[in-house]
Write an enzyme that holds these catalytic residues in place. Structure first.
Site, short mmCIF file in Angstrom:
data_model
loop_
_atom_site.label_atom_id
_atom_site.label_comp_id
_atom_site.label_asym_id
_atom_site.label_seq_id
_atom_site.Cartn_x
_atom_site.Cartn_y
_atom_site.Cartn_z
N ASN A 208 0.85 -1.19 0.00
CA ASN A 208 0.00 0.00 0.00
C ASN A 208 0.89 1.24 0.00
O ASN A 208 2.11 1.15 0.02
CB ASN A 208 -0.95 -0.03 1.20
CG ASN A 208 -0.20 -0.11 2.51
OD1 ASN A 208 0.49 0.82 2.90
ND2 ASN A 208 -0.28 -1.25 3.18
N ASP A 276 -4.93 -6.13 5.13
CA ASP A 276 -5.99 -6.91 5.77
C ASP A 276 -6.00 -8.35 5.27
O ASP A 276 -6.43 -9.25 5.98
CB ASP A 276 -7.35 -6.26 5.48
CG ASP A 276 -7.49 -4.93 6.20
OD1 ASP A 276 -6.99 -4.84 7.34
OD2 ASP A 276 -8.05 -3.98 5.63
N LYS A 337 -14.29 1.79 15.11
CA LYS A 337 -13.06 0.99 15.04
C LYS A 337 -12.42 0.85 16.42
O LYS A 337 -11.94 -0.21 16.79
CB LYS A 337 -12.09 1.64 14.05
CG LYS A 337 -11.01 0.75 13.55
CD LYS A 337 -10.23 1.39 12.39
CE LYS A 337 -10.89 1.17 11.04
NZ LYS A 337 -10.13 1.79 9.95
N LYS A 341 -11.81 -2.79 18.00
CA LYS A 341 -10.45 -3.32 18.20
C LYS A 341 -10.09 -3.41 19.68
O LYS A 341 -9.15 -4.10 20.04
CB LYS A 341 -9.44 -2.41 17.50
CG LYS A 341 -9.73 -2.23 16.02
CD LYS A 341 -8.58 -2.67 15.18
CE LYS A 341 -8.85 -2.41 13.72
NZ LYS A 341 -7.85 -3.02 12.86
N1 CTP Z 1 -4.05 -2.98 12.14
C1 CTP Z 1 -3.34 -4.06 12.60
N2 CTP Z 1 -3.42 -5.26 11.97
C2 CTP Z 1 -4.19 -5.41 10.87
C3 CTP Z 1 -4.92 -4.31 10.37
C4 CTP Z 1 -4.83 -3.12 11.02
O1 CTP Z 1 -2.62 -3.92 13.60
N3 CTP Z 1 -4.25 -6.59 10.28
C5 CTP Z 1 -4.00 -1.71 12.86
C6 CTP Z 1 -3.35 -0.57 12.12
O2 CTP Z 1 -1.96 -0.50 12.42
C7 CTP Z 1 -4.10 0.61 12.67
C8 CTP Z 1 -5.48 0.06 12.94
O3 CTP Z 1 -5.33 -1.34 13.06
O4 CTP Z 1 -3.58 1.04 13.91
C9 CTP Z 1 -6.53 0.38 11.94
O5 CTP Z 1 -6.10 0.08 10.65
P1 CTP Z 1 -7.08 0.29 9.44
O6 CTP Z 1 -6.43 -0.24 8.20
O7 CTP Z 1 -7.60 1.68 9.44
O8 CTP Z 1 -8.27 -0.62 9.93
P2 CTP Z 1 -8.87 -1.96 9.45
O9 CTP Z 1 -9.04 -2.86 10.61
O10 CTP Z 1 -8.08 -2.49 8.33
O11 CTP Z 1 -10.30 -1.49 9.01
P3 CTP Z 1 -10.84 -1.05 7.58
O12 CTP Z 1 -9.84 -1.51 6.57
O13 CTP Z 1 -12.14 -1.74 7.51
O14 CTP Z 1 -10.99 0.44 7.65
#
Ligand code: CTP
Length: 401
Positions: A208, A276, A337, A341
Site C-alpha cells: 500500500n 488486511d 473501530k 479493536k
Molecule cells: N491494524 C493491525 N493489523 C491489521 C490491520 C490493522 O494492527 N491486520 C491496525 C493498524 O496498524 C491501525 C489500525 O489497526 O492502527 C486500523 O487500521 P485500518 O487499516 O484503518 O483498519 P482496518 O481494521 O483495516 O479497518 P478497515 O480496513 O475496515 O478500515
C-alpha cells in the site's frame, strides 16, 4: 542538563579531529566531564597535549599501559561514562565497530561497553558513499548506535558532498537528546510503522502507499522524551530512525510475531498500514505468463495485530493506540473501530487522495478516546507526533512503572 554527566570522547584519526577540541570546550562549558581517548591516528592530527589541556584530564591512548591498568582497568573507563561519543568516527573505526574488533583501546572500549554510543562520522565523500560504509552505517543503526551527521559541504580534500563532521554544537545537541531525562525515561514503548508486503510469488507482492513517515516521527518523538523504543517496520520509504531498536519485517504475520516478541511494553502505538488480506497460497516459484490465461488470486485474512494486542488477557500494554486510515465518515468510522479493536485511543485521519496525507509531510488527525473526539489542526507529521508523544507521556504518569 549536561552538568555532572561524563562523556567518554573517542577521537578518531581524521582531519575533523580539530573540531573535537572545540567539542570538548563546549561540553565542559555545560558542566560535563570529558574522558578523552585517542586512536594512534588521531594523534597525527591533534596533539594529546591540546586534548588533555582542554579536557582537564589525561588522554588515554594505550591498551597496554600497566600503570593505568593498575589505577583503573581500561574496560572500567567506559562503564563510568554516561555516553560514549566517537568524533570524528572514521570509516575505519565504523568498520571496526561493525566487525567487533578490539585491537586498540578505542575499539576495545566500544566493544566492552553497554553504555549508549553516539558517533559523528567524518570522511571523504567517496568513502562515505561507498557501499561498504553505507552497509556499516545500517548495521550500526540496527545495533542502536546513535548517529549525528555527517553534513554536506566543502571538504578538506577539495571535494564537495556529505562527509563533513557535524559541528560541535550539533553534536552537543545530539548528546543532550541522548541523555535527556524526559518524562518517558524508563518506559518501553513499541511502534509499528510502514506498509506490509504480502507475497504473491518470489518477485511480486501486494502493498500500500504508506511511507512510514508518521510512524517514524512518532517513534522519534517518543525517543526524544526518553523512552526506550522498539520500532517494528515494514519496508518503508522513510529513513530509518536512530537511537532505538529497529525490527524490519515484510508481511503482516512477520509483523505480528515481531510485535509479540517485543512485549511487554508500557505502551504500543500501531501506526503501520497492515494489509488486511494475504494471498492464500503464495507461489514458491514465479508465476509464469500463459497466453490467454489470467491467474486467480485467492485471499485469506491477516491477523489483526492491534486487536490481538488490545485484547491480550495477560501482558496488555497499559496504553494501546491505534491509527485509523479512513476516506469517509472519519469520526464515526474511527469511533466504531476503537470499540471493535479494543484499543484505548485511535488517531484517525482522512486519507482521501485530495488530502495528500498518505505519503505527504503533513497530517490532520482526530484523536478519539473514551472521552470523545478531538480534532487537531493540520500540522507537520513531526508536530503531530510530538503532540501525541506528550499526551502519551501524560497518560502514562498515572501508570506505575
Ligand atoms: N491494524 C493491525 N493489523 C491489521 C490491520 C490493522 O494492527 N491486520 C491496525 C493498524 O496498524 C491501525 C489500525 O489497526 O492502527 C486500523 O487500521 P485500518 O487499516 O484503518 O483498519 P482496518 O481494521 O483495516 O479497518 P478497515 O480496513 O475496515 O478500515
Amino acid at each position: 542538563m549536561l552538568a555532572g554527566r561524563r562523556i567518554l570522547l573517542i577521537i578518531g584519526g581524521g582531519i575533523a579531529a580539530y573540531k573535537s577540541l572545540d567539542l570538548i570546550r563546549r561540553l565542559r562549558e555545560r558542566g560535563a566531564a570529558v574522558t578523552p581517548v585517542m586512536t594512534r591516528a588521531a594523534s597525527e592530527f591533534v596533539t594529546p597535549l591540546s586534548v588533555a589541556a582542554l579536557a582537564g584530564e589525561d588522554v588515554h591512548a594505550d591498551l597496554f599501559d600497566l600503570t593505568r591498568e593498575a589505577e583503573m582497568g581500561h574496560i572500567q573507563l567506559s562503564r563510568v561514562a554516561d555516553l560514549l561519543v566517537v568524533a570524528p568516527a572514521t570509516a575505519d573505526l565504523m568498520a571496526k565497530m561493525v566487525g567487533g574488533h578490539a585491537d586498540d583501546l578505542a575499539s576495545t572500549l566500544l566493544l566492552a561497553t553497554d553504555t549508549p554510543v553516539m558517533i559523528a562520522p567524518a570522511m571523504n565523500v567517496r568513502m562515505w558513499d561507498h557501499p561498504a560504509t553505507q552497509r556499516n552505517l545500517a548495521t550500526l543503526r540496527g545495533d542502536g548506535i546513535r548517529i549525528v551527521g555527517p553534513n554536506e559541504g566543502d571538504m578538506a580534500c577539495g571535494e564537495f558532498g556529505p562527509g563533513r563532521m557535524a559541528e560541535p554544537l550539533e553534536i552537543v545537541a545530539a548528546i543532550e537528546g541522548a541523555l535527556s531525562d524526559g518524562p518517558l525515561k524508563g518506559r518501553r514503548v513499541l511502534v509499528t510503522s510502514g506498509p506490509t508486503h504480502e507475497p504473491i510469488d518470489p518477485v511480486r507482492y501486494i502493498a500500500n502507499r504508506s511511507s512510514g513517515a508518521q510512524g517514524t516521527a512518532v517513534a522519534e518523538a517518543l525517543r526524544d522524551l526518553g523512552a526506550e523504543v522498539v520500532f517494528v517496520t515494514g519496508r518503508a520509504d522513510a529513513p530509518r530512525p536512530t537511537g532505538m531498536t529497529v525490527v524490519e519485517v515484510e508481511s503482516a504475520r512477520e509483523m505480528r510475531e515481531a510485535v509479540m516478541d517485543a512485549l511487554p511494553v508500557d505502551a504500543g502505538v500501531f501506526a503501520a498500514a497492515v494489509a488486511d488480506w494475504r494471498v492464500k497460497s503464495a507461489s514458491a516459484s514465479k508465476i509464469k505468463k500463459t497466453a490467454g490465461q489470467l491467474p486467480v488470486l485467492e485471499f485469506e485474512e491477516n491477523p489483526d495485530i492491534l486487536r490481538d494486542v488490545s485484547k491480550l488477557a495477560e501482558g496488555r500494554p497499559a496504553l494501546v493506540v491505534g491509527f485509523a486510515a479512513e476516506t469517509d465518515d472519519v469520526v464515526a468510522n474511527a469511533t466504531a473501530k476503537r470499540a471493535r479493536k479494543g484499543c484505548d485511543w485511535i488517531v484517525a485521519n482522512d486519507v482521501s487522495p485530495a488530502t495528500g496525507i498518505m505519503g505527504g509531510t503533513e497530517n490532520a488527525v482526530v484523536l478519539i478516546t473514551a472521552d470523545g473526539a478531538e480534532a487537531w489542526p493540520r500540522a507537520a507529521k513531526s508536530d503531530v507526533a510530538r503532540k501525541l508523544a506528550d499526551r502519551l507521556a501524560e497518560a502514562l504518569k498515572k501508570v506505575p512503572s
